[in-house]
Design a protein around this motif. Structure first.
Motif, short mmCIF file in Angstrom:
data_model
loop_
_atom_site.label_atom_id
_atom_site.label_comp_id
_atom_site.label_asym_id
_atom_site.label_seq_id
_atom_site.Cartn_x
_atom_site.Cartn_y
_atom_site.Cartn_z
N ALA A 1 0.84 -1.20 0.00
CA ALA A 1 0.00 0.00 0.00
C ALA A 1 0.87 1.25 0.00
CB ALA A 1 -0.93 -0.01 1.21
N LEU A 2 1.95 1.23 0.79
CA LEU A 2 2.88 2.36 0.79
C LEU A 2 3.45 2.57 -0.61
CD1 LEU A 2 5.02 1.78 4.03
CD2 LEU A 2 3.13 3.38 3.72
N THR A 3 3.79 1.47 -1.27
CA THR A 3 4.37 1.55 -2.61
C THR A 3 3.44 2.29 -3.56
OG1 THR A 3 5.61 -0.51 -2.29
CG2 THR A 3 5.23 0.20 -4.55
N LEU A 4 2.16 1.91 -3.55
CA LEU A 4 1.19 2.54 -4.45
C LEU A 4 0.98 4.01 -4.12
CD1 LEU A 4 -1.44 -0.34 -4.68
CD2 LEU A 4 0.00 0.53 -6.54
N LEU A 5 0.90 4.32 -2.83
CA LEU A 5 0.65 5.70 -2.43
C LEU A 5 1.85 6.59 -2.72
CD1 LEU A 5 -1.22 4.88 0.87
CD2 LEU A 5 -2.21 6.01 -1.12
N TYR A 6 3.06 6.10 -2.44
CA TYR A 6 4.26 6.87 -2.76
C TYR A 6 4.40 7.03 -4.28
CZ TYR A 6 6.45 7.03 1.90
OH TYR A 6 6.76 7.30 3.21
N ALA A 7 4.11 5.97 -5.02
CA ALA A 7 4.25 6.04 -6.48
C ALA A 7 3.36 7.13 -7.05
CB ALA A 7 3.91 4.69 -7.11
N GLU A 8 2.14 7.20 -6.56
CA GLU A 8 1.21 8.21 -7.07
C GLU A 8 1.63 9.61 -6.64
OE1 GLU A 8 -1.74 9.99 -9.13
OE2 GLU A 8 -1.09 7.90 -9.25
N THR A 9 2.01 9.75 -5.37
CA THR A 9 2.36 11.06 -4.83
C THR A 9 3.63 11.62 -5.47
OG1 THR A 9 1.35 10.49 -2.72
CG2 THR A 9 2.91 12.31 -2.71
N LEU A 10 4.61 10.73 -5.73
CA LEU A 10 5.92 11.17 -6.21
C LEU A 10 6.04 11.16 -7.73
CD1 LEU A 10 8.14 9.40 -3.54
CD2 LEU A 10 7.44 11.80 -3.61
N ARG A 11 4.95 10.81 -8.40
CA ARG A 11 4.99 10.74 -9.86
C ARG A 11 5.37 12.09 -10.46
NH1 ARG A 11 2.89 6.43 -12.33
NH2 ARG A 11 1.52 6.02 -10.53
N ALA A 12 4.86 13.15 -9.86
CA ALA A 12 5.14 14.49 -10.38
C ALA A 12 6.62 14.85 -10.25
CB ALA A 12 4.28 15.53 -9.66
N ASP A 13 7.30 14.21 -9.30
CA ASP A 13 8.73 14.45 -9.12
C ASP A 13 9.58 13.52 -9.99
OD1 ASP A 13 8.44 16.42 -7.10
OD2 ASP A 13 8.10 14.86 -5.60
N GLY A 14 8.92 12.65 -10.74
CA GLY A 14 9.66 11.71 -11.58
C GLY A 14 10.26 10.56 -10.81
#
Length: 242
Positions: free
Chosen positions: A167-180
């Motif tokens: 769950a952390l992986t998915l949430l971080y992936a979405e949140t940090l997508r804008a940072d590449g």
């Protein structure tokens, strides 16, 4: 393949973590091999720099990240490999909150500590990647499938902590997508390591080299590589259901 890039591998003193560190170094990365005892991994090699790191100790994490910043000024890859399980032989109903708390300190809270501490350095990379070592036992789809016989006794702490990590992986992936910043989960498969030395079931026949293969692939994906995926254990095409 990736000259001048910098990686940090937690739990890098033995087992799969040590293998991941060695392979990334062979790719040309400068690899910080984190371990509670930095001498644990033996001879370091030209591209490997042992660093004292205990993911449950925020001061230890801060010191390691400060050392990396002082020496390299950046971080391209964070591999959250450090993980533990509770004692073997416990039935599901024998687990206590204390058992889970101990495992979550490393497998969940330790990962949050690492990502939080490393984000400023990861943001300086043109292609930042985070790889979280998970497990097929974290898949709620597989755990709930009556046609698939997964071992469940003795896994309450480990399995649930890795599900939280997913769950952390998915949430971080979405949140940090804008940072590449790409954040992915991977299962190395059943590799006989110190972690499952006392397991009351077959510990698997995969070598540490086989277990490290897909984590290394995810750690070296290009800038247009995937984010928010769960892959392994044999190839990047092996999609594990959440």
């Amino acid at each position: 393949m990736h000259p001048h890039e910098v990686a940090l591998v937690t739990g890098g003193g033995k087992g799969i973590g040590k293998e991941i560190a060695g392979r990334l170094a062979a790719h040309g990365l400068t690899v910080y091999r984190g371990a509670r005892n930095p001498e644990q991994g033996g001879a370091a090699g030209p591209n490997i720099r042992p660093v004292r790191l205990d993911v449950t100790d925020e001061a230890s994490v801060a010191a390691a990240v400060e050392a990396i910043e002082a020496e390299t000024g950046r971080l391209d890859v964070l591999v959250n490999n450090a993980g533990i399980t509770s004692e073997w032989g416990l039935r599901t109903t024998d687990f206590t909150a204390a058992h889970l708390r101990e495992v979550y300190e490393v497998n969940v809270f330790g990962v949050v500590t690492m990502i939080s501490a490393c984000l400023p350095l990861l943001r300086r990379s043109p292609n930042p990647r985070v790889v979280n070592l998970s497990s097929g036992l974290a898949s709620l789809t597989l755990l709930s499938d009556p046609e698939i016989s997964l071992p469940t006794e003795g896994f309450l702490a480990y399995s649930s902590s890795k599900a939280a990590l997913n769950a952390l992986t998915l949430l971080y992936a979405e949140t940090l997508r804008a940072d590449g910043i790409k954040v992915n989960a991977v299962s190395p498969g059943m590799v006989p390591t110190d972690q499952n030395a006392g397991a009351p079931f077959p510990r698997g026949h995969r070598t540490v080299a086989e277990g490290a293969a897909v984590p290394v692939l995810l750690a070296t994906v290009p800038a247009d590589g995937p984010s928010g995926v769960f892959r392994g254990p044999d190839s990047l095409e092996d999609v594990i259901p959440w």
